[in-house]
Design an enzyme around this catalytic site. Structure first.
Site, short mmCIF file in Angstrom:
data_model
loop_
_atom_site.label_atom_id
_atom_site.label_comp_id
_atom_site.label_asym_id
_atom_site.label_seq_id
_atom_site.Cartn_x
_atom_site.Cartn_y
_atom_site.Cartn_z
N ARG A 42 27.54 88.76 41.38
CA ARG A 42 27.20 90.19 41.42
C ARG A 42 28.13 90.84 40.68
O ARG A 42 29.44 90.49 40.17
CB ARG A 42 26.87 90.75 42.90
CG ARG A 42 28.06 90.39 43.75
CD ARG A 42 28.31 91.43 44.80
NE ARG A 42 28.61 92.83 44.18
CZ ARG A 42 29.74 93.16 43.88
NH1 ARG A 42 30.75 92.43 43.90
NH2 ARG A 42 30.05 94.42 43.51
N GLY A 43 27.94 92.30 40.54
CA GLY A 43 29.04 92.82 39.63
C GLY A 43 28.71 93.07 38.30
O GLY A 43 28.23 92.11 37.83
N GLN A 187 29.82 94.83 50.81
CA GLN A 187 30.53 94.41 49.52
C GLN A 187 31.91 95.13 49.76
O GLN A 187 33.02 94.65 49.42
CB GLN A 187 30.16 94.81 48.33
CG GLN A 187 28.82 93.79 48.01
CD GLN A 187 27.46 94.44 48.27
OE1 GLN A 187 27.40 95.12 49.36
NE2 GLN A 187 26.41 94.59 47.46
N ASP A 228 26.21 100.55 37.42
CA ASP A 228 25.16 99.57 37.07
C ASP A 228 24.35 99.91 35.92
O ASP A 228 24.02 99.25 35.19
CB ASP A 228 24.34 99.19 38.24
CG ASP A 228 25.08 98.42 39.27
OD1 ASP A 228 25.15 96.96 38.87
OD2 ASP A 228 25.84 98.81 39.98
N ASN A 238 24.63 103.58 40.71
CA ASN A 238 25.41 102.75 41.30
C ASN A 238 25.01 102.18 42.78
O ASN A 238 23.84 102.72 43.15
CB ASN A 238 26.71 103.30 41.42
CG ASN A 238 27.82 102.47 41.67
OD1 ASN A 238 28.00 101.39 40.90
ND2 ASN A 238 28.88 102.71 42.58
N LYS A 239 25.64 101.56 43.41
CA LYS A 239 25.37 101.07 44.70
C LYS A 239 24.97 102.02 45.59
O LYS A 239 25.75 103.23 45.52
CB LYS A 239 26.49 100.19 45.23
CG LYS A 239 26.20 99.65 46.72
CD LYS A 239 25.18 98.51 46.59
CE LYS A 239 24.87 98.01 48.04
NZ LYS A 239 23.57 96.94 47.82
#
Length: 342
Positions: A42-43, A187, A228, A238-239
């Protein structure tokens, strides 16, 4: 945090941190896609590398098993679409397409080079972002706030937003980092806190819901997050939890900086409304570590990302440029967030 060994993709299993450091060997497209969907890989920048290396993996398997061109194309689409919000994943696959016809070894070499470029881009993002924040806050040490995980684990060697923090730390400019736990998979607490400990950075972990209160109290000099996907108008995904953090930063008068590679910018998406937002399993909300935290039969809504409007962003930092909002923040006094220096 991701690379190539033999004829397989190797990656750190990010679901096992911080208590266990485990490497995955992903020898098939199925294994790679499962690792991406399960957030072991991830990332945004790492996903870009996964897209490129995954293409090499697929071409190797195509040659070994005699896949047709249409089957290979279908496998590449599976990789590209494993995380639909993440622009970098698709970008990594797309970047390899011009060399696919040259065979597996050529794609492997191109994917290795692409991954090295991601690492170099992260270092440039980190230094440019650190220069910007050091210029905003001209003296003293800084208290920074971040969300999710955007360091070496997510970005290869340096990362994006957390890479900016690291670059400032190497200059002796970081007093403390406030880390959102980042629901529902934590995370922030599992990964960002672990990285900050490796670097010797003082940090405090907070639940996501505490972030607006802490910003309103003062004492945070800037918020730094990753992305993202960035739409053509500057809206970005984004998250989940980023939008609320941006609103709180604007209310508190705290600079809100987005750090992302150029590959995250998607000119084909006009605005945030057009960004696809991944919906994940309800179980990630109703359970923690497979233990139920809700009544049996409880239903959940679990978007993996939210979309923050461009007008809440003070600056966007990439490896190539710094884009500052026309109404971007003036200099701030370190330790007194929201107080403009004259």
């Amino acid at each position: 945090m991701i690379g190539w060994r033999g004829d397989a993709v190797v990656a750190l299993d990010q679901t096992r941190l911080p208590h266990e450091v485990t490497t995955l060997t992903l020898a098939t497209v199925d294994e790679l896609v499962d690792a991406i969907r399960g957030l072991a890989v991830r990332g945004a920048p790492v996903l870009g590398a996964a897209g490129a290396l995954g293409t090499a993996l697929a071409v190797h398997r195509a040659e070994q098993h005699g896949w047709t061109a249409s089957r290979l194309a279908g496998q590449l689409d599976r990789i590209r679409e494993a995380r639909p919000t993440a622009a970098d994943l698709a970008a990594g696959v797309t970047a390899m397409e011009p060399v696919v016809h040259r065979g597996a070894r050529a794609v492997e070499a191109a994917a290795r080079s692409y991954t090295e470029g991601i690492a170099a881009a992260g270092r440039r993002i980190a230094e440019r972002g650190a220069d910007y924040l050091a210029g905003l806050c001209r003296s003293g040490t800084l208290s920074l706030h971040t969300h999710c995980n955007t360091g070496a684990l997510a970005g290869i060697e340096w990362g994006t937003a957390l890479g900016v923090v690291r670059a400032l730390h190497t200059r002796g400019r970081v007093r403390q980092v406030i880390v959102d736990e980042t629901r529902p998979l934590l995370q922030g607490s599992r990964l960002t806190c672990w990285e900050l400990e490796q670097w010797g950075v003082d940090y405090r972990l907070v639940c996501d819901g505490a972030a607006p209160y802490l910003l309103a109290r003062g004492g945070v000099d800037a918020v730094v997050v990753g992305a993202d996907r960035v739409a053509a108008n500057g809206d970005f995904a984004n998250k989940i939890g980023t939008f609320g953090l941006a609103l709180a930063a604007r209310h508190a008068g705290v600079p809100f900086v987005v750090a992302a590679p150029e590959s995250t910018l998607d000119p084909g998406v006009p605005d945030g409304a057009a960004i696809p937002v991944e919906q994940r399993s309800e179980r990630e909300v109703t359970h923690v570590a497979d233990v139920s935290v809700a009544p049996a039969g409880a239903r959940a809504i679990n978007p993996a990302f939210d979309v923050t409007p461009a007008e809440l962003v003070s600056a966007l930092v990439t490896e190539r440029r710094l884009i500052v909002a026309p109404s971007g923040p003036a200099a701030v006094v370190p330790g007194r967030a929201g107080r403009r220096a004259v």
